[in-house]
Design an enzyme around this catalytic site. Sequence first.
Site, PDB file in Angstrom:
ATOM      1  N   ARG A 234      78.522  44.775  -1.043  1.00  0.00           N
ATOM      2  CA  ARG A 234      77.264  45.361  -1.530  1.00  0.00           C
ATOM      3  C   ARG A 234      76.778  44.638  -2.783  1.00  0.00           C
ATOM      4  O   ARG A 234      75.580  44.400  -2.944  1.00  0.00           O
ATOM      5  CB  ARG A 234      77.452  46.856  -1.800  1.00  0.00           C
TER       6      ARG A 234
ATOM      7  N   ARG B 204      64.497  46.390  -1.562  1.00  0.00           N
ATOM      8  CA  ARG B 204      65.705  45.674  -1.970  1.00  0.00           C
ATOM      9  C   ARG B 204      65.633  44.200  -1.611  1.00  0.00           C
ATOM     10  O   ARG B 204      66.616  43.479  -1.826  1.00  0.00           O
ATOM     11  CB  ARG B 204      66.911  46.283  -1.270  1.00  0.00           C
TER      12      ARG B 204
ATOM     13  N   ARG C 250      83.231  57.603  -7.605  1.00  0.00           N
ATOM     14  CA  ARG C 250      82.105  58.424  -7.146  1.00  0.00           C
ATOM     15  C   ARG C 250      82.524  59.312  -5.974  1.00  0.00           C
ATOM     16  O   ARG C 250      83.213  58.879  -5.064  1.00  0.00           O
ATOM     17  CB  ARG C 250      80.946  57.522  -6.726  1.00  0.00           C
TER      18      ARG C 250
ATOM     19  N   ARG D 230      82.012  58.144  -0.010  1.00  0.00           N
ATOM     20  CA  ARG D 230      81.247  57.413   1.006  1.00  0.00           C
ATOM     21  C   ARG D 230      82.094  56.281   1.579  1.00  0.00           C
ATOM     22  O   ARG D 230      82.825  55.637   0.845  1.00  0.00           O
ATOM     23  CB  ARG D 230      79.971  56.833   0.366  1.00  0.00           C
TER      24      ARG D 230
ATOM     25  N   LYS E 258      70.956  54.958 -10.212  1.00  0.00           N
ATOM     26  CA  LYS E 258      69.579  55.204  -9.771  1.00  0.00           C
ATOM     27  C   LYS E 258      69.430  56.605  -9.163  1.00  0.00           C
ATOM     28  O   LYS E 258      68.498  57.329  -9.493  1.00  0.00           O
ATOM     29  CB  LYS E 258      69.151  54.177  -8.701  1.00  0.00           C
TER      30      LYS E 258
HETATM   31  P1  AMP Z   1      72.509  53.210  -1.418  1.00  0.00           P
HETATM   32  O1  AMP Z   1      72.819  54.652  -1.177  1.00  0.00           O
HETATM   33  O2  AMP Z   1      71.187  53.006  -2.066  1.00  0.00           O
HETATM   34  O3  AMP Z   1      73.627  52.489  -2.131  1.00  0.00           O
HETATM   35  O4  AMP Z   1      72.380  52.523   0.037  1.00  0.00           O
HETATM   36  C1  AMP Z   1      73.468  52.552   0.938  1.00  0.00           C
HETATM   37  C2  AMP Z   1      73.277  51.504   1.997  1.00  0.00           C
HETATM   38  O5  AMP Z   1      72.078  51.750   2.746  1.00  0.00           O
HETATM   39  C3  AMP Z   1      73.114  50.066   1.495  1.00  0.00           C
HETATM   40  O6  AMP Z   1      74.361  49.447   1.213  1.00  0.00           O
HETATM   41  C4  AMP Z   1      72.409  49.423   2.694  1.00  0.00           C
HETATM   42  O7  AMP Z   1      73.296  49.205   3.766  1.00  0.00           O
HETATM   43  C5  AMP Z   1      71.451  50.521   3.114  1.00  0.00           C
HETATM   44  N1  AMP Z   1      70.155  50.436   2.393  1.00  0.00           N
HETATM   45  C6  AMP Z   1      69.655  51.312   1.479  1.00  0.00           C
HETATM   46  N2  AMP Z   1      68.454  50.903   1.044  1.00  0.00           N
HETATM   47  C7  AMP Z   1      68.172  49.757   1.680  1.00  0.00           C
HETATM   48  C8  AMP Z   1      67.090  48.837   1.638  1.00  0.00           C
HETATM   49  N3  AMP Z   1      66.017  49.033   0.835  1.00  0.00           N
HETATM   50  N4  AMP Z   1      67.157  47.739   2.439  1.00  0.00           N
HETATM   51  C9  AMP Z   1      68.196  47.526   3.247  1.00  0.00           C
HETATM   52  N5  AMP Z   1      69.270  48.345   3.322  1.00  0.00           N
HETATM   53  C10 AMP Z   1      69.266  49.448   2.548  1.00  0.00           C
END
Ligand code: AMP
Length: 221
Positions: A174, A91, A130, A163, A16
């Site tokens: 996740r 989400r 990654r 990360r 994404k």
């Molecule tokens: P991402 O970079 O999109 O994989 O997001 C990293 C982390 O941020 C996720 O594993 C969640 O802990 C938090 N996070 C990101 N977006 C959301 C969301 N819409 N709702 C809740 N937690 C989020």
Amino acid sequence: MERRRVIFLGPPGGGKGTQARKIAEKSTLLTISSGETLRREIREQSEVGKLAANFVESGLLVPDDVITGVMLEGIKRLPPGAGFILDGFPRTVPQAEALQTGLAAMNMSIDAVIDFTIDDAVIIRRIVNRRVCTKCEEPYNLETRPPKVADVCDICGGALTQRVDDREDVITTRLGAYRAQTAPLVAYYTRLGLLHSVTANQPAERVEAEIRAILESPLSK
Ligand code: AMP
């Protein structure tokens, strides 16, 4: 692009963020990434950052009200009339409902939801390979898109890092959160007639072409 207010939905590691960057680079759409926003807040040790840190690091979703507040603020701050991509938000179904209400209050609505479909085995391989730039967050993949110089960002020269939530043990959490809390959004947005799927398990250029075709197709409303 006819479809100007877009959500990128899909599991972690589905591409994404990479696609949001590619599409935004070559269009007027602006991207708001919930993950990047939270990581910035954590780095800055803001109130939101302090609330979110433990959730993000352990691979759990941060509470709905926290992320919804941050994202609606981000949308409000966009230039008037700007088209946007929401990368990683909503989400959960409550987040999607809060987004609908928040956008309606600003006289806006979502034009399309792009669902990135991909197998778990591919996801895990992508995530463990990654690396991201510590300065500009540009994503790399040690197998498919390595940096020109090891551990250095091609774009800004920043140091690359893995990360903390890209470790294999956290990925499982996740993916669990995705299946339990995010996957129901596929049915939610299908019901609203907004869902479009792309096959995310293909070279990035092919995925990008699929997304462009969707975003450039005429709006039915
Ligand atoms: P991402 O970079 O999109 O994989 O997001 C990293 C982390 O941020 C996720 O594993 C969640 O802990 C938090 N996070 C990101 N977006 C959301 C969301 N819409 N709702 C809740 N937690 C989020």
